[in-house]
Design a protein around this motif. Structure first.
Motif, short mmCIF file in Angstrom:
data_model
loop_
_atom_site.label_atom_id
_atom_site.label_comp_id
_atom_site.label_asym_id
_atom_site.label_seq_id
_atom_site.Cartn_x
_atom_site.Cartn_y
_atom_site.Cartn_z
N THR A 61 -26.53 24.41 68.12
CA THR A 61 -26.01 23.60 69.48
C THR A 61 -24.77 23.22 69.00
O THR A 61 -24.17 22.74 67.83
CB THR A 61 -27.05 22.37 69.52
N ALA A 62 -23.89 23.26 70.00
CA ALA A 62 -22.45 22.71 70.19
C ALA A 62 -21.98 22.06 71.20
O ALA A 62 -22.05 22.76 72.37
CB ALA A 62 -21.51 23.98 69.56
N LYS A 63 -21.36 20.89 71.30
CA LYS A 63 -21.01 20.06 72.50
C LYS A 63 -19.43 20.18 72.79
O LYS A 63 -18.66 20.26 71.80
CB LYS A 63 -21.65 18.63 72.50
N ASP A 64 -18.93 19.83 73.71
CA ASP A 64 -17.71 19.58 74.07
C ASP A 64 -16.80 20.74 73.71
O ASP A 64 -15.82 20.41 72.99
CB ASP A 64 -17.23 18.19 73.67
N LEU A 65 -17.08 21.89 74.04
CA LEU A 65 -16.26 23.05 73.71
C LEU A 65 -15.40 23.44 74.63
O LEU A 65 -15.75 23.78 75.94
CB LEU A 65 -17.28 24.33 73.54
N GLY A 66 -14.16 23.41 74.34
CA GLY A 66 -13.10 23.86 75.44
C GLY A 66 -12.74 22.72 76.49
O GLY A 66 -13.74 21.71 76.66
N TYR A 67 -11.92 23.04 77.22
CA TYR A 67 -11.69 22.18 78.62
C TYR A 67 -11.06 23.06 79.52
O TYR A 67 -10.45 24.06 79.38
CB TYR A 67 -10.53 21.21 78.35
N PHE A 68 -11.88 22.94 80.72
CA PHE A 68 -11.36 23.87 81.69
C PHE A 68 -11.70 23.20 83.30
O PHE A 68 -12.36 22.13 83.23
CB PHE A 68 -12.15 25.31 81.78
#
Length: 132
Positions: free
Chosen positions: A97-104
């Protein structure tokens, strides 16, 4: 009276017109990706099969059934405005589980690459697409 020899004014004008046309083409080409929705690529650099991969953000949820080791899958998403992505995946070794990956954003031709490394860490890269 021109400071240039006879005929140079015409050549200069012709070159200026060609230059301006090239500039306009370049501007149009740069904007071609502006309306493309984001694409998210999940790269599996681990030695395990990834299954039940969920990509979720503001206004979207995509599921990828499986990604074999050393393979990748790409999906197109349409977020409601600005977003990041949460990734969840199952491996025989552990649940990732990984959150807040990148911004777009919804438009702009964003390309997000999420890589699961050989030791199951997550690496993220966000780029703006070129003319493809």
């Amino acid at each position: 009276e021109s400071a240039f020899p006879a005929g140079c004014d015409v050549v200069m004008s012709s070159m200026g017109t060609r230059f301006m046309a090239c500039v306009l083409v370049a501007i149009a080409a740069a904007g071609c990706g502006a309306n493309k929705p984001p694409q998210i690529t999940v790269v599996n650099n681990s030695t395990s099969v990834l299954t039940d991969i969920q990509l979720q953000g503001i206004g979207f949820k995509q599921i990828i059934d499986r990604i074999e080791p050393n393979e990748s899958k790409t999906v197109t998403v349409v977020p409601d405005g600005e977003s990041s992505v949460t990734l969840e995946a199952i491996t025989p070794v552990r649940h990732i589980t990984a959150k807040d990956l990148g911004y777009f954003e919804r438009h702009g031709g964003y390309e997000v690459q999420i890589t699961i490394t050989s030791n199951y860490n997550i690496e993220t890269r966000v780029d703006l697409s070129s003319m493809r």
